[in-house]
Design a protein around this motif. Structure first.
Motif: not given
Ligand code: ADP
Length: 767
Positions: A651-663
């Motif tokens: 969950v952590l990986n998916l959420m950080t990737n998503a937040m990175d993508a929205m940077e």
């Protein structure tokens, strides 16, 4: 009758005959009424007058034929009287007159309905009584073809008896086309003259080149000598005879016996000579003549006699097969329509039943042999097929990795492949004992719990209680443990039983364990890295309770320093400190858990809980990055079997990737949405992580989960790869896609455990 005769002996037959004949000889014929007439029967009386004297075979046959017809007549029954009219031998007028008297005396009281007269003398006798004794009778006469035709008689019909010498000669010529002569034997009496002369005339006209030898009238002895000297190449024609030239009555059988001394065939139309040496001829059957006369008589008796009608007796060309063979005449020469007599009956005709039974027996035997042969052939095919399938089965058994045994219902080993040549492992040592004819359950009778379980489970399989078995055995051993995979399939056939395979999977298991350990290590590193990145946010997160605790502690200190100290306010501050410290403790506990390097342990856990835990961690970071987090978590979500820390890591990986993508997106649109749901039909629990970033380029989609694939400047490219390994280990699936509304959707599906969800604890809810 016999005054002029010199009888050397008189034979009397039977007691009544004795009386009668004694009377006839000793006494003048007086009024004799041997057949008392009764008024009712008188009408249907018939008298047959036969020519010549009693005892001549041809007259006997006529009489028997005649009687065979008339005696059968029952309604009304006909009485037949037979008399011999004499006449062929010279008789005196006195004899004739005596005979007339005798007839007068005998028949005057009778009412003769029909009088049958055979031969010229009989016909003359009948005529003489036409106005007297026979005046009411219908006369049926029969005369030889060459006899003087009788003068017409009132109310009479006649039968001509053909002399078939011409037809007989023609038949002889057809059978012996090369004959050079013909010897003729005819009678010597005056009645025999006409037929003989007519025949000789016929020969002269018909076959002028043929030598004709005339033996007519010869007494039998002379005839015998004559014919014995006849050379081959000719034939004898025997005409019917009454007497020889000495007026001695001839006898057909005596003549035939004389003629059969010759070396050439005899042909004759004389019916009685057939079977006694006559090769063939156009035969006039005397019995048939008798029958024809019988029928004419019955017609006349019924008043249906046709006055003046004259018929001719039928003749039949016949030959004697034995004579034909004796003289070597080919059967092919026999003209069509000629009856062949005395041919030995075929086996079929003679032994019909026996032949049928034999044929039947033969047929049954043939069928039996045939079926046995077919059975043998079938058995051979079946044997060949059995051998083939045996070979295939053996090849299959041999090709199967591991050790395979086929058991019967009681665990007896029926067959086994021979993989274990030199047993090495503990299992091999055990299984090496499972050879054909041993008992599988005895082999496993080792006393340990593991072996007991094997016996119980395999027994359930052989008896058909279960159809399939997959049993993975672990047995600690001095070498550090080994795994054996036991698989089985119940045999449905009549006797039951099972096929059980054993594969040593120790190496595979070790590799799996190593991979899991690697994954643990890798995911730990990944977690450390991820949490490292989060450290600033986490410090900020911890800062709040710690600052709260500090200010509350200072306030409490001051409140307690007051005189009097403000105890109730100070208690409030201390309660706040306790709350702040619990909050900080929870954060630190979670952090410690995630950073702990532990072997994964699979337990029923809640996906919702993992999402909430991670969201708690990331709350500060998300706020820093201006990302708004939305949770849409399903109620009563079933639990999944997984390691909680690893699940949190995903969950952590998916959420950080998503937040990175929205940077790079504007702050207002940085929305991160986490959705959990359960598909009850497929029994899968799902988590979707939806962002509003740029999405994933289509050429990247396929490579997203590959290790070291990254588009980030400082990225390692291991996050999604680790996620996939973790999700694989819980038999789940991870997928990436682009949402139609924009942004990426990373979804994880994991098999649901029980239908019940674990209630969310208050502590977790706080996070
Ligand atoms: P890293 O984050 O170190 O790059 P990951 O394996 O986590 O490694 O991610 C691999 C790549 O997948 C990322 O570099 C990024 O290009 C792409 N990616 C992952 N998640 C998203 C997402 N939500 N939106 C767009 N791209 C993504």
């Amino acid at each position: 009758v016999y005054p002029g005769r010199h009888l050397s002996a008189v034979m009397f037959l039977g007691p009544s005959a004795t009386g009668l004949w004694a009377c006839l000889i000793a006494l003048p014929l007086t009024a004799q009424t041997p057949f008392p007439s009764s008024s009712g029967q008188a009408k249907h009386e018939v008298l047959i007058l036969l020519a010549d004297q009693p005892g001549r075979p041809f007259t006997d046959r006529i009489l028997s034929g005649f009687r065979s017809v008339t005696m059968r007549e029952r309604n009304p029954s006909v009485s037949v009287f037979a008399e011999y009219a004499g006449g062929y031998a010279d008789e005196s007028a006195e004899v004739a007159a005596e005979r007339a008297n005798w007839f007068e005396a005998k028949y005057k009281k009778h009412h003769l309905g029909v009088v049958v007269a055979v031969g010229a003398p009989s016909i003359e006798l009948a005529r003489s009584f036409r106005t007297g004794l026979f005046k009411d009778a219908f006369v049926v006469w029969a005369a030889g073809e060459f006899e003087p035709r009788p003068a017409p008689i009132e109310r009479a019909s006649g039968l001509i008896l053909p002399v078939n010498s011409f037809g007989t000669f023609k038949l002889a010529q057809q059978l012996m086309p090369g004959a050079t002569y013909v010897a003729v034997y005819g009678g010597g009496s005056k009645f025999d003259q006409p037929p003989r002369e007519r025949f000789l005339e016929f020969l002269r006209a018909e076959a002028p080149d043929l030598r004709v030898l005339d033996f007519s009238g010869m007494p039998p002895d002379e005839l015998k000598n004559k014919v014995a000297q006849l050379p081959p190449g000719g034939s004898i024609q025997y005409l019917a005879t009454l007497a020889d030239r000495n007026d001695r009555p001839t006898d057909t059988f005596e003549i035939m016996s004389a003629l059969s001394q010759s070396r050439v065939p005899v042909f004759s139309y004389e019916d009685m000579s057939m079977g006694s040496g006559n090769l063939g001829g156009e035969l006039l059957s005397w019995t048939d003549v008798g029958r024809t006369l019988g029928n004419m008589t019955l017609r006349a008796d019924r008043g249906k006699g046709v006055n003046g009608s004259v018929e001719t007796a039928p003749r039949t060309a016949s030959i004697d097969w034995r004579q034909l063979n004796k003289f070597g005449i080919p059967e092919g020469r026999v003209p069509p329509g000629v009856q062949i007599l005395y041919r030995p009956p075929s086996l079929w005709a003679e032994h019909r039943v026996a032949v049928t039974l034999s044929a039947l027996a033969l047929l049954i035997q043939t069928l039996l042999i045939g079926s046995l042969l077919a059975e043998r052939a079938r058995r051979r095919v079946v044997q060949a097929e059995a051998r083939e399938s045996e070979a295939v089965a053996s090849a299959m058994l041999t090709s199967v990795p591991g050790y395979v045994v086929m058991l019967d219902r009681d665990g007896k080993v029926l067959r086994a492949n021979d993989h274990i040549v030199a047993p090495e492992s503990e299992f091999e040592k055990v299984l090496a004992g499972a050879v054909p004819d041993s008992n599988y359950f005895d082999v496993w009778n080792l006393g340990s719990d593991d072996s007991k379980r094997v016996i119980t489970e395999v027994r359930r399989l052989t008896t058909g209680e279960i159809n399939e078995l997959t049993l993975v055995k672990f047995r600690p051993s001095p070498t550090g443990g080994a795994w054996l995979e036991i698989r089985g399939e119940h045999l449905d056939g009549g006797r039951g039983g099972a096929v059980v395979t054993h594969v040593d999977i120790t190496d595979r298991k070790r590799a799996e364990m190593k991979a899991a350990a690697d994954l643990d290590a890798l995911s730990h590193l990944d977690r450390v890295a991820a949490l490292g990145e989060l450290s600033a946010s986490l410090a900020h997160e911890l800062n709040q309770p710690l600052a709260g605790m500090l200010s509350n502690a200072e306030a409490a200190e001051k409140l307690l320093a007051l005189t009097p100290p403000d105890i109730s306010e100070a208690r409030e501050a201390v309660i706040d400190i306790a709350g702040e410290s619990r909050r900080a403790f929870a954060i630190i506990t979670k952090l410690r858990q995630m950073l702990k390097k532990e072997q994964a342990s699979f337990e029923p856990v809640s996906l919702n809980e993992a999402v909430r835990d991670v969201t708690g961690f990331l709350a500060a970071d998300a706020a820093r990055r201006h990302v708004k987090i939305d949770l849409d978590l399903a109620r009563d979500l079933p639990l999944v079997l997984a390691d909680m820390v690893q699940l949190q890591q995903v969950v952590l990986n998916l959420m950080t990737n998503a937040m990175d993508a929205m940077e790079t997106q504007s702050e207002e649109t940085r929305n991160l949405r986490l959705v959990t749901c359960c598909d009850r039909r497929s029994k899968l629990v799902e988590l979707q992580v939806r962002d509003q970033g740029p999405g994933i380029a289509s050429d990247q989609l396929g490579r997203l989960f590959e290790p070291f694939h990254t588009t980030k400047r400082n990225g390692l490219g291991m996050g999604l790869s680790i996620c996939r390994s973790i999700i694989d280990s819980v038999k789940g699936k991870i997928r990436a896609a682009n949402s139609p509304e924009g942004g990426a959707v990373l979804s994880v599906t994991i098999p649901a455990l029980a239908e019940t969800a674990e209630p969310v604890s208050a502590e977790r809810a706080a996070l």
